[in-house]
Design an enzyme around this catalytic site. Structure first.
Site, mmCIF file in Angstrom:
data_model
loop_
_atom_site.group_PDB
_atom_site.id
_atom_site.type_symbol
_atom_site.label_atom_id
_atom_site.label_comp_id
_atom_site.label_asym_id
_atom_site.label_seq_id
_atom_site.Cartn_x
_atom_site.Cartn_y
_atom_site.Cartn_z
ATOM 1 N N MET A 51 71.678 -16.077 3.395
ATOM 2 C CA MET A 51 72.531 -16.523 4.379
ATOM 3 C C MET A 51 74.047 -16.409 3.860
ATOM 4 O O MET A 51 74.549 -16.986 2.869
ATOM 5 C CB MET A 51 72.425 -17.879 4.733
ATOM 6 C CG MET A 51 70.812 -18.201 5.483
ATOM 7 S SD MET A 51 70.575 -19.795 5.876
ATOM 8 C CE MET A 51 69.908 -20.198 4.275
ATOM 9 N N CYS A 100 71.124 -7.524 8.831
ATOM 10 C CA CYS A 100 72.597 -8.401 9.497
ATOM 11 C C CYS A 100 73.298 -7.428 10.595
ATOM 12 O O CYS A 100 73.577 -6.327 10.278
ATOM 13 C CB CYS A 100 73.320 -8.361 7.958
ATOM 14 S SG CYS A 100 74.974 -9.334 8.512
ATOM 15 N N ASN A 134 60.356 -14.152 9.232
ATOM 16 C CA ASN A 134 61.662 -15.022 9.477
ATOM 17 C C ASN A 134 61.901 -15.182 10.754
ATOM 18 O O ASN A 134 61.981 -14.484 11.621
ATOM 19 C CB ASN A 134 62.741 -14.294 8.454
ATOM 20 C CG ASN A 134 64.121 -14.657 8.613
ATOM 21 O OD1 ASN A 134 64.778 -14.060 8.621
ATOM 22 N ND2 ASN A 134 64.136 -16.134 8.349
ATOM 23 N N GLY A 135 62.839 -16.205 11.217
ATOM 24 C CA GLY A 135 63.321 -16.479 12.356
ATOM 25 C C GLY A 135 62.890 -17.643 13.221
ATOM 26 O O GLY A 135 61.729 -17.731 13.396
ATOM 27 N N GLY A 157 65.321 -20.167 7.178
ATOM 28 C CA GLY A 157 66.629 -19.940 6.856
ATOM 29 C C GLY A 157 67.505 -21.448 7.125
ATOM 30 O O GLY A 157 67.688 -22.075 6.415
#
EC number: 1.3.1.91
Length: 338
Positions: free
Chosen positions: A21, A103, A214-215, A236
């Site tokens: 991050m 990203c 992820n997410g 995250g």
């Protein structure tokens, strides 16, 4: 090969990781997170290959031995530069090199890498092949399910097939599209709908590969449910804003014996770490800014957050501020128990 690298050879061991991050997962954050979980795989912020090659390497790549296992995430789209940056990263002692293909920031778009690379899976395969030739540690990829008007079924399969053919064994997938036109980087973390099923289908087609998801995953209970369908879960913002959940990860995710976490010992460790950082010319706030959410949902959390957000940022602030903040938590706990 160091012990963490030997352990890394068993990919299945990495059921949980903390996502890379920007502006958050610096070396101080990773040291803190490692005190909470012995097993979670930690990631750096994305570092652009050009910066690794030409920039201040110790500032960009330096880390504490206690952070292992730790992954260096690189950004770029030039196979030769990425290979050189990966070689440098291996020299610094990282356990893995990860290529960012997810990203969506303006800076990444202007450099035609990050999520933009979802449009050119052949180039991604060329990049990771060059990186693998340059290093002996694993090279992995983190991507989205697609960008803009791409069909996620075709786009994710094309990316996965390309990197697997190039020898990559691990693919982490942020289960959202990225919209390169019309949404800000912040909006790209929330607005595109999550499609966990798409990642599950990818895993079903690639049983011999490590597929991580992820997410939007908020809890360890959600993590456990995802692990019924994929090999790994990447937390995250939940890990950053509510880091206390990592204190339970070794028991819940890795099956270790449940234990009452030693918060007093954690504060001692972080105070000593902060003192060393200050002696080297740093500031207390560089360390404590990552700790403000430690007691989220617990008695004293608000006061702990207030003290670290104000007193720790003042000129000359030292580790005593961290002890003061923790004392406020203990006082609140005692008053509620009385």
């Amino acid at each position: 090969m160091n012990e963490s690298a030997k352990k890394y050879n068993n990919y299945k061991a990495f059921k949980l990781s903390v996502a890379p991050m920007m502006d958050w997962t610096d070396r101080h954050c990773r040291f803190f997170h490692r005190q909470l979980s012995r097993n979670a795989l930690l990631y750096t912020e994305m570092v652009v290959a050009d910066a690794v090659i030409q920039g201040a390497r110790e500032r960009l790549l330096g880390f504490s031995p206690e952070e292992h296992p730790v992954t260096l995430q690189l950004g770029g789209s030039d196979p030769k530069k990425l290979a050189e940056a990966a070689r440098i990263g291996e020299g610094f002692g990282y356990d893995e090199i990860n290529l960012n293909v997810g990203c969506p920031s303006d800076r990444v778009q202007s450099g035609t890498f990050g999520a933009c690379l979802m449009k050119t899976p052949e180039l991604v395969a060329e990049c990771v092949a060059a990186m693998r030739q340059a290093v002996t540690i694993p090279v992995t990829v983190k991507c989205r399910i697609g960008v803009d008007e791409q069909d996620p079924e075709a786009a994710l399969d094309a990316l996965a097939d390309g990197v697997f053919a190039a020898g990559v064994e691990v693919l982490w997938v942020h289960a959202r599209k990225a919209w390169l036109e019309g949404l800000s980087p912040k909006e790209n973390r929330d607005i595109p709908p999550l499609d966990y099923g798409r990642v599950y289908r990818l895993k079903a087609k690639n049983q011999s590969r490590f597929i991580g998801i992820n997410g939007g995953i908020q809890t360890l209970d959600e993590t456990a449910k995802h692990l019924e369908n994929v090999d790994g879960v990447m937390l995250g913002r939940a890990a950053y804003h509510t880091p206390g959940i990592l204190a339970d990860a070794d028991a819940v995710v890795y099956g270790e014996a449940a234990r009452e976490f030693d918060y007093a010992g954690l504060i001692d460790t972080m105070a000593a770490y902060a003192a060393r950082h200050i002696e080297q010319g740093g500031r207390l706030g560089h360390v404590t800014r990552h700790m403000v959410g430690l007691f989220h949902g617990q008695p004293g959390a608000r006061r702990f957050r207030q003290i670290l957000s104000t007193d720790a940022t003042r000129p000359g602030a030292g580790p005593e501020v961290l002890y003061s903040a923790f004392a406020a938590v203990e006082q609140e706990r005692a008053s509620r128990a009385a």
